[in-house]
Scaffold this motif. Structure first.
Motif: not given
Length: 140
Positions: A7-10, A13, A55, A101, A120
């Motif tokens: 999960n690449r949120k938060g 980024n 990343y 994340a 994810e």
């Protein structure tokens, strides 16, 4: 073998955008220094390379009854039969954290070991782990 994307949120980024903008700002503020000595830009680009590596190289997979995690230089394997408990929707702020994340999974294994992962889809990873070890306790 099944691979689970991270999960690449938060915050990651914002860190990535900031590390892209910083060398550009420094370059435009002091162009003469960088045109005379372009190698000075290298220390500004080193963190950017590290962040890009983490990343794009963070993932988890199940292979040969092991959960394999990889995030840049953090790599490891966990025997699925040794997993005791999974805390769902938690965030771990210290220790081994091959994740990008929040609200991931804290996987407790062996006697005192734990690792934080953030795929994810948390439910998909949990269901695949339970298929291989039905004695895993899920705590929400």
């Amino acid at each position: 073998m099944k691979i689970y994307k991270a999960n690449r949120k938060g915050f990651i980024n914002y860190l990535l955008i900031g590390s892209l903008i910083l060398p550009i700002i420094v370059f435009y503020l002091e162009k003469s220094t960088f045109t005379e000595k372009p190698f000075i830009l290298l220390p500004l680009l080193s963190p950017l390379i590290l962040i890009f590596w983490i990343y794009f190289d963070t993932y988890y997979k199940i292979e040969n009854n092991k959960l394999i995690y990889r995030s840049g230089f953090l790599r490891g394997k966990i025997e699925i039969l040794n997993i005791k408990e999974i805390l769902k929707g938690e965030t771990k702020w210290s220790g081994i954290k091959p994740a990008l994340a929040r609200n991931g999974l804290i996987i407790k294994f062996n006697k005192y070991d734990e690792v934080y992962v953030a795929p994810e889809n948390n439910d998909e990873l949990i269901s695949d782990l339970i298929k291989l070890n039905s004695e895993i306790k899920i705590t929400e």
